[in-house]
Write an enzyme that holds these catalytic residues in place. Structure first.
Site, PDB file in Angstrom:
ATOM      1  N   GLN A 304     -51.339  -0.581  -0.817  1.00 52.39           N
ATOM      2  CA  GLN A 304     -50.167  -1.634  -0.638  1.00 52.39           C
ATOM      3  C   GLN A 304     -50.154  -2.627  -1.838  1.00 52.39           C
ATOM      4  O   GLN A 304     -49.074  -3.144  -2.018  1.00 52.39           O
ATOM      5  CB  GLN A 304     -50.301  -2.448   0.812  1.00 52.39           C
ATOM      6  CG  GLN A 304     -50.052  -1.511   1.924  1.00 52.39           C
ATOM      7  CD  GLN A 304     -48.483  -0.923   1.780  1.00 52.39           C
ATOM      8  OE1 GLN A 304     -47.421  -1.494   1.738  1.00 52.39           O
ATOM      9  NE2 GLN A 304     -48.461   0.421   1.638  1.00 52.39           N
ATOM     10  N   HIS A 307     -48.144  -2.073  -4.796  1.00 51.24           N
ATOM     11  CA  HIS A 307     -46.533  -2.252  -4.898  1.00 51.24           C
ATOM     12  C   HIS A 307     -45.999  -3.277  -5.680  1.00 51.24           C
ATOM     13  O   HIS A 307     -45.172  -3.369  -6.355  1.00 51.24           O
ATOM     14  CB  HIS A 307     -46.108  -2.382  -3.426  1.00 51.24           C
ATOM     15  CG  HIS A 307     -45.778  -1.322  -2.725  1.00 51.24           C
ATOM     16  ND1 HIS A 307     -45.009  -0.260  -2.934  1.00 51.24           N
ATOM     17  CD2 HIS A 307     -46.575  -0.633  -1.391  1.00 51.24           C
ATOM     18  CE1 HIS A 307     -44.934   0.706  -2.136  1.00 51.24           C
ATOM     19  NE2 HIS A 307     -45.775   0.501  -1.113  1.00 51.24           N
ATOM     20  N   GLU A 372     -46.432  -5.612   8.767  1.00 49.35           N
ATOM     21  CA  GLU A 372     -45.563  -4.244   8.414  1.00 49.35           C
ATOM     22  C   GLU A 372     -46.398  -3.088   8.684  1.00 49.35           C
ATOM     23  O   GLU A 372     -46.029  -2.325   9.606  1.00 49.35           O
ATOM     24  CB  GLU A 372     -45.217  -4.436   6.994  1.00 49.35           C
ATOM     25  CG  GLU A 372     -44.457  -3.215   6.539  1.00 49.35           C
ATOM     26  CD  GLU A 372     -44.242  -3.126   5.048  1.00 49.35           C
ATOM     27  OE1 GLU A 372     -43.077  -2.332   4.701  1.00 49.35           O
ATOM     28  OE2 GLU A 372     -44.730  -3.735   4.270  1.00 49.35           O
ATOM     29  N   HIS A 373     -47.591  -2.980   8.231  1.00 53.32           N
ATOM     30  CA  HIS A 373     -48.610  -1.998   8.475  1.00 53.32           C
ATOM     31  C   HIS A 373     -49.849  -2.320   9.060  1.00 53.32           C
ATOM     32  O   HIS A 373     -50.398  -3.384   8.445  1.00 53.32           O
ATOM     33  CB  HIS A 373     -48.791  -1.058   7.151  1.00 53.32           C
ATOM     34  CG  HIS A 373     -47.529  -0.659   6.343  1.00 53.32           C
ATOM     35  ND1 HIS A 373     -47.204  -1.261   5.037  1.00 53.32           N
ATOM     36  CD2 HIS A 373     -46.732   0.555   6.543  1.00 53.32           C
ATOM     37  CE1 HIS A 373     -46.136  -0.653   4.760  1.00 53.32           C
ATOM     38  NE2 HIS A 373     -45.789   0.460   5.499  1.00 53.32           N
ATOM     39  N   ASP A 406     -46.037   6.495   4.981  1.00 54.20           N
ATOM     40  CA  ASP A 406     -45.049   6.150   3.779  1.00 54.20           C
ATOM     41  C   ASP A 406     -44.380   7.415   3.270  1.00 54.20           C
ATOM     42  O   ASP A 406     -43.070   7.388   2.821  1.00 54.20           O
ATOM     43  CB  ASP A 406     -45.982   5.558   2.605  1.00 54.20           C
ATOM     44  CG  ASP A 406     -45.839   4.137   2.436  1.00 54.20           C
ATOM     45  OD1 ASP A 406     -45.246   3.639   3.483  1.00 54.20           O
ATOM     46  OD2 ASP A 406     -46.675   3.544   1.670  1.00 54.20           O
ATOM     47  N   HIS A 465      -8.797 -13.365  35.877  1.00 54.73           N
ATOM     48  CA  HIS A 465      -9.999 -12.380  35.991  1.00 54.73           C
ATOM     49  C   HIS A 465      -9.828 -11.966  37.802  1.00 54.73           C
ATOM     50  O   HIS A 465      -9.826 -10.732  38.140  1.00 54.73           O
ATOM     51  CB  HIS A 465     -10.901 -12.994  35.836  1.00 54.73           C
ATOM     52  CG  HIS A 465     -11.686 -12.780  34.645  1.00 54.73           C
ATOM     53  ND1 HIS A 465     -11.061 -13.597  33.720  1.00 54.73           N
ATOM     54  CD2 HIS A 465     -12.486 -12.301  33.950  1.00 54.73           C
ATOM     55  CE1 HIS A 465     -11.527 -13.455  32.511  1.00 54.73           C
ATOM     56  NE2 HIS A 465     -12.465 -12.435  32.481  1.00 54.73           N
TER      57      HIS A 465
END
Length: 485
Positions: A304, A307, A372-373, A406, A465
């Site tokens: 990660q 990235h 996230e992960h 991924d 109504h």
């Protein structure tokens, strides 16, 4: 690269987390296609800080969940004019920005996928994408809900039905890394949902062509149009629609801070679009115990970190007996051999290690951080699944690296970051659908339910109504009286 570059700091005292700026200067340089923009990388000394949870008070533990700050004020100032320009000038504006930022001159910005020839891929590469396609398709197809009709009371029937979003826009980043896997992750659920118009935006190559792997995935997964553009101008074109680019009702996909800013601006504009979720830099949290391989731990953290320099990785050490020296050496060794090692080392400079007394404390911190992960690389990892509350995607056991999610396990890799896993889930089949409720009443059903509805409407002071019910009840009663004569 200095061999000490990535050594973890074993000092357990808490120090204030650094404020990491995305940019080297107050005015960032806009380059829409890169994953990390305006920051010239250089070799810097960096180390993952470390903390022992048992020695921190609550406010100190809470501070660890903070991500590197994203200052959107200056980014909005850059993106807003692009959004407005694309709205006014359409294709011409997109061509101008693509020429300026990507150095590519285009005759046309949109290609109809059905008119493009099938790209030629190496057999091994093609097989890999085919396997990924099949697994992703199978997992998302299984998410189709079975339509159920419920009779809530005699003569009152209700149901919920799914309908596809008719036109969607998919953003597939380019720049420092081409991501055909993202094309699969976004296009396959759109294909299963039955979206009629699917526009995929991705930055063009220097010769104006489309990455052949992205094109292969797009054709296989039913994309209808490819927009050869990246950055805020691509998001704007899909949101407003242009002469050649169909307008999208919802826009999906990860991207840099300019892409994120454009999505945020346009979802609150007259473009009337929705977006998949708030996005931020990629992140992973690894929980490891003494049974986890230091080689695997290091590889997962770096997967990660590579990235980009804005990514964040967190190692949570559960219990005693973990060989930290071996992990440190592996991180340094593996990072130095990575083509994107400089990105990874910068990411590690604002990442950290947490020492937990046991798995209960480790899982508790993970739920607070909401990664996230989440990789749980501990003995009998499966038994901890039910205790995980906040995570985009979870990877259980020693043989489940984050990389499989991924690419090809079947789950979706477009996930909430920046702590948004506390209230958002990742992209799924439901993301490409909306749901309608349907109800139908028989005469008997209205006779039974109507008086209760009339009473509630009267309590709320909404006479129209009430009358919509009581006038029907009067008709029913009158018809019954006439039929008995």
């Amino acid at each position: 690269m200095d061999s000490q570059l990535l050594l973890l700091n074993n000092n357990n005292s808490l120090t204030k987390l650094p404020q990491f700026s995305f940019f080297a200067s107050p005015k960032p340089r806009y380059n829409p296609s890169s994953n990390f923009l305006g920051f010239k990388l250089k070799r810097v000394m960096c180390a993952m800080k470390s903390y022992r949870l048992s020695e921190l008070n609550n406010s100190e533990v809470q501070s660890l969940k903070a991500r590197p700050r994203i200052d959107f004020s200056s980014i909005f100032g850059i993106v807003n004019p692009i959004v407005d320009d694309v709205r006014q000038r359409g294709d011409a504006a997109v061509k101008d920005y693509t020429s300026r930022f990507d150095k590519v001159k285009l005759d046309k910005i949109v290609e109809n996928v059905s008119e493009l020839p099938d790209p030629e891929l190496d057999a091994t590469v093609k097989e890999a994408f085919d396997v990924a396609y099949n697994n992703i398709y199978a997992f998302h197809l299984a998410q189709k809900s079975v339509e159920k009709s419920v009779e809530t009371m005699k003569g009152v029937r209700c149901k919920r039905v799914a309908r596809s979003i008719s036109s969607v826009g998919l953003y597939v980043p380019g720049g420092t890394a081409v991501l055909p896997s993202t094309a699969l992750m976004l296009a396959i659920p759109a294909q299963i949902a039955g979206c009629k118009t699917v526009v995929l935006a991705t930055p063009p190559a220097q010769d104006g062509s489309i990455c052949k792997e992205v094109l292969y995935c797009a054709k296989k997964a039913g994309v209808t149009h490819i927009l050869k553009a990246g950055g805020a101008q691509a998001i704007s074109a899909m949101a407003w629609g242009t002469e050649s680019c169909p307008k999208a009702e919802k826009i999906f996909g990860p991207g840099n801070q300019y892409v994120t800013a454009a999505k945020m601006i346009l979802q609150n504009s007259e473009a009337m679009i929705s977006i998949d979720m708030p996005a931020g830099p990629s992140e992973v949290l690894v929980i490891a115990d003494r049974y986890a391989s230091p080689v695997h731990i290091a590889a997962d953290l770096l997967s990660q970190a590579e990235h980009g320099p804005d990514s964040q990785v967190v190692l949570v050490v559960a219990g005693d007996g973990v060989d930290m020296k071996a992990i440190e050496e592996e991180i340094s060794k593996q990072c130095q051999s990575l083509p994107r090692g400089e990105y990874a080392s910068k990411a590690l400079s604002h990442s950290f290690t947490v020492f937990a007394r046991d798995m209960v404390e480790a899982v508790s911190f993970s739920n607070l951080y909401a990664p996230e992960h989440l990789i749980i690389n501990v003995k009998e990892a499966e038994k901890w699944e039910s205790f995980i509350e906040n995570a985009g995607s979870v990877f259980l056991g020693p043989w489940t690296p984050e990389s499989v999610g991924d690419y090809a396990s079947g789950t979706n890799h477009v996930l909430p970051t920046y702590g948004y896993a506390r209230m958002y889930g990742g992209v799924s089949l439901d993301s490409f659908q909306k749901y309608m409720t349907v109800q139908s009443l028989t005469e008997e059903g209205l006779r039974k339910l109507g008086p209760y509805v009339a009473t509630m409407a009267e309590v709320e002071g909404l006479d129209a109504h009430k009358r919509a019910v009581t006038l029907r009840l009067q008709d029913i009663e009158a018809r019954q009286v006439s039929s008995t004569r």
